[in-house]
Design a protein around this motif. Sequence first.
Motif, PDB file in Angstrom:
ATOM      1  N   CYS A   1     -29.394  57.293  10.383  1.00 50.16           N
ATOM      2  CA  CYS A   1     -30.413  56.270  10.586  1.00 50.16           C
ATOM      3  C   CYS A   1     -30.461  55.469   9.293  1.00 50.16           C
ATOM      4  CB  CYS A   1     -31.760  56.913  10.904  1.00 50.16           C
ATOM      5  SG  CYS A   1     -33.109  55.735  11.080  1.00 50.16           S
ATOM      6  N   VAL A   2     -29.564  54.512   9.176  1.00 49.57           N
ATOM      7  CA  VAL A   2     -29.390  53.822   7.892  1.00 49.57           C
ATOM      8  C   VAL A   2     -29.376  52.309   8.089  1.00 49.57           C
ATOM      9  CG1 VAL A   2     -28.164  55.731   6.791  1.00 49.57           C
ATOM     10  CG2 VAL A   2     -26.864  54.024   8.064  1.00 49.57           C
ATOM     11  N   GLY A   3     -29.633  51.592   6.992  1.00 49.76           N
ATOM     12  CA  GLY A   3     -29.602  50.139   7.021  1.00 49.76           C
ATOM     13  C   GLY A   3     -30.528  49.594   8.086  1.00 49.76           C
TER      14      GLY A   3
ATOM     15  N   GLU B   1     -38.324  37.868   2.067  1.00 45.47           N
ATOM     16  CA  GLU B   1     -37.037  38.579   2.079  1.00 45.47           C
ATOM     17  C   GLU B   1     -35.892  37.669   2.530  1.00 45.47           C
ATOM     18  OE1 GLU B   1     -36.843  42.715   3.952  1.00 45.47           O
ATOM     19  OE2 GLU B   1     -35.764  41.498   5.415  1.00 45.47           O
ATOM     20  N   ILE B   2     -36.128  36.840   3.540  1.00 45.94           N
ATOM     21  CA  ILE B   2     -35.054  36.037   4.131  1.00 45.94           C
ATOM     22  C   ILE B   2     -34.479  35.050   3.125  1.00 45.94           C
ATOM     23  CG2 ILE B   2     -34.528  34.299   5.890  1.00 45.94           C
ATOM     24  CD1 ILE B   2     -36.542  35.739   7.711  1.00 45.94           C
ATOM     25  N   ASP B   3     -35.343  34.308   2.432  1.00 44.70           N
ATOM     26  CA  ASP B   3     -34.856  33.308   1.475  1.00 44.70           C
ATOM     27  C   ASP B   3     -34.071  33.946   0.336  1.00 44.70           C
ATOM     28  OD1 ASP B   3     -35.903  31.229   2.911  1.00 44.70           O
ATOM     29  OD2 ASP B   3     -37.762  31.097   1.746  1.00 44.70           O
ATOM     30  N   ALA B   4     -34.472  35.155  -0.069  1.00 45.05           N
ATOM     31  CA  ALA B   4     -33.757  35.847  -1.151  1.00 45.05           C
ATOM     32  C   ALA B   4     -32.446  36.452  -0.667  1.00 45.05           C
ATOM     33  CB  ALA B   4     -34.655  36.940  -1.741  1.00 45.05           C
ATOM     34  N   PHE B   5     -32.411  36.805   0.613  1.00 47.63           N
ATOM     35  CA  PHE B   5     -31.249  37.496   1.181  1.00 47.63           C
ATOM     36  C   PHE B   5     -30.076  36.548   1.427  1.00 47.63           C
ATOM     37  CE2 PHE B   5     -28.721  39.078   4.716  1.00 47.63           C
ATOM     38  CZ  PHE B   5     -28.644  40.442   4.503  1.00 47.63           C
TER      39      PHE B   5
ATOM     40  N   ILE C   1     -25.838  43.254  -0.930  1.00 48.94           N
ATOM     41  CA  ILE C   1     -27.044  42.664  -0.358  1.00 48.94           C
ATOM     42  C   ILE C   1     -28.187  43.679  -0.470  1.00 48.94           C
ATOM     43  CG2 ILE C   1     -25.896  41.040   1.202  1.00 48.94           C
ATOM     44  CD1 ILE C   1     -26.060  43.118   3.424  1.00 48.94           C
ATOM     45  N   PHE C   2     -29.312  43.411   0.157  1.00 52.33           N
ATOM     46  CA  PHE C   2     -30.374  44.402   0.293  1.00 52.33           C
ATOM     47  C   PHE C   2     -30.911  44.311   1.718  1.00 52.33           C
ATOM     48  CE2 PHE C   2     -32.424  40.784  -2.074  1.00 52.33           C
ATOM     49  CZ  PHE C   2     -33.248  40.311  -1.059  1.00 52.33           C
ATOM     50  N   PRO C   3     -31.828  45.180   2.144  1.00 55.42           N
ATOM     51  CA  PRO C   3     -32.293  45.140   3.539  1.00 55.42           C
ATOM     52  C   PRO C   3     -32.781  43.754   3.938  1.00 55.42           C
ATOM     53  CG  PRO C   3     -33.031  47.151   2.490  1.00 55.42           C
ATOM     54  CD  PRO C   3     -32.401  46.325   1.414  1.00 55.42           C
ATOM     55  N   GLY C   4     -32.368  43.308   5.118  1.00 52.14           N
ATOM     56  CA  GLY C   4     -32.689  41.951   5.562  1.00 52.14           C
ATOM     57  C   GLY C   4     -33.447  41.875   6.865  1.00 52.14           C
TER      58      GLY C   4
END
Length: 656
Positions: free
Chosen positions: A120-122, A277-281, A153-156
Amino acid sequence: MAQAETEKKRHWTFHIDVEKIGWLTLDVVGSGVNVLSREVIGQLEEIVVKIEAMDRAGELTGVALLSGKASGFVAGADISEFDEMSDPAVLPEALKRTHALFARIEKIKAPFVAGISGFCVGGGLELALACHYRIAVNDDKTKFGFPEVKLGIFPGFAGTGRSIRQAGPIDAMQLMLTGRTLSASAAKRLNLVDRLVRHRDMLRWEARKAILSNRKAKPAPFSKRLMAMGPLRSRVAGKMREETGKKVNKAHYPAPFKLIDLFEKHGNNPKAMMNAEIDAFVPLMGSPTAQNLRRVFFLSEALKKQGVKEKPKPTFSRVHVVGAGVMGGDIAAFCALRGMAVTLQDMDMERIKPALERAKKLFKKRLKTKQAVDAALARLEADVDGKGIARCDVLIEAVVEKLEVKQQIFSNAEKKLKPGAIMATNTSSIELERIAEALTDPARLIGLHFFNPVAQLPLVEVIQSKLNDERAVRLGCSFVLAIGKSPVVVKSAPGFLVNRALMPYMLAAIERVEKGESPEQLDAAAVAFGMPMGPIELMDTVGLDVGASVARELGQEVPKDSRFSRLIAEGKLGRKTGQGFYRWEDGKAQKQKPPAHANLPGLGRDLIQPLVDTTEQIVAEGVVENADLADIGMIFGTGFAPFLGGPLKARQDGKA
């Protein structure tokens, strides 16, 4: 939707039972694991519309989200779509769509429960966090984590804010910054999981109970959330930057630092963090680092397909290792760690005892319980007389690099080995054809070249001689995969791939030291370029005597009047003796502060040229099949800057 009715889509099944519980099952067609592709998410949207309508009408007691695959819950987003999705014209809307979907799941009034077994990842963990309550199987296969940082990346999918809400800022950020995975019990301690069960077949019953009891997860307690409040948050963020900067270079791997920036701005407000989060991702997804790390991921996945193709696949239960030195002993220990019965042979018990002691330390470090450690120790048996040869599925020779010694070992072993057993040498530089001269059936001998430290480095070079048939090599690949390593097939040639490419690089750096340049500065330059360790420290780690031996095998003599030769003559062989080019204490090189340099990465690029040139030559000679295999081999075998995609990809991009 009437009671007891089932709706089927390509990847999803939604069934309402007589208790008005909706059973939502994901089983992605054509994939061994569940992934969140755009098609999968689109179908989930359609089902959520129906769930919302039933929820408003009071026709729904609750929903249980389960996986239809034994392999796990959800392994994350579909990485095969990432290159297309990295388009800034496409990605923001796709992320907003998934954010909105997960928010809708969260807002459903009826309890929405995730039953989790396996990975159960990402994106899978982000989906689970959008559910109201999480139940997990407490076994070795169930793992939780955010590995996105390993892909640049990081979680998006709003996982940043939701994980902080549930686990608190410190634990959640550490999980996202490191990419490490957690066991089910560890995830429960962090409040990412609410209840544990012993077996997968208990998930449905426990999910039903949770729904009928209207259970909802509670957020992290105030004592944990406090670390994201007021001026404390900036201090915490500063500490995170400092610790992260010790492990990775911001210029090479920007994602963790961008995540820390996001936390510093919004870490006290999970909803604001999700929205930001979205703008940084988006810029990270299309960055060269992320593109190259995706390439490395796909190349590493391709290595898993190199084993024997026929079914049933071969099994390897017994391994016999000849040679209890550092390499042989550590190979034996690692095989035992991976569940195989191992016999370890050397001339006497005094030579085997240090290997058994190192094995015990490894088992204690890697295994959780005394019972598991004791079981691993029981699988590793000292075998001075070599009785294990006749029973083994795999024989690995790892003795001193002397041709006649290796020939004698294999000549004797060949008479005892059972048909079909793998016969392999761990030679680092001697061609297999020369070793096989003493054998009745030379086609049987392959090379399995491990790298030191065995427990850490993922690469094993599978050496193919002119005498091997294809199956012998593929069988070797199957064994390498069985112990959790990555096989790269190379032809038998002096130095093979990794050592041949490394040696000119290390010798050229040593030559610069001989001319008066600072070893500390050269090592710092290589690290600034992106290498995990500089060439001088690497030579000390390998061992000066081993380096000189490999150099001779490759036709590169070490000058007798050099500092290199004098150190070897004086027994100062590097890390293992406590003195080489550096003095070593507690396994660490004691370095002086390097002199200043105007452009350390540029100097590092100059230093790395012999490695890049030689890798290119190796591919041209056909020692390794193609540039992709050469790149992944050098990344896994030397740690060559993954963010550059390997030496040949770096040259192609003008970075090396």
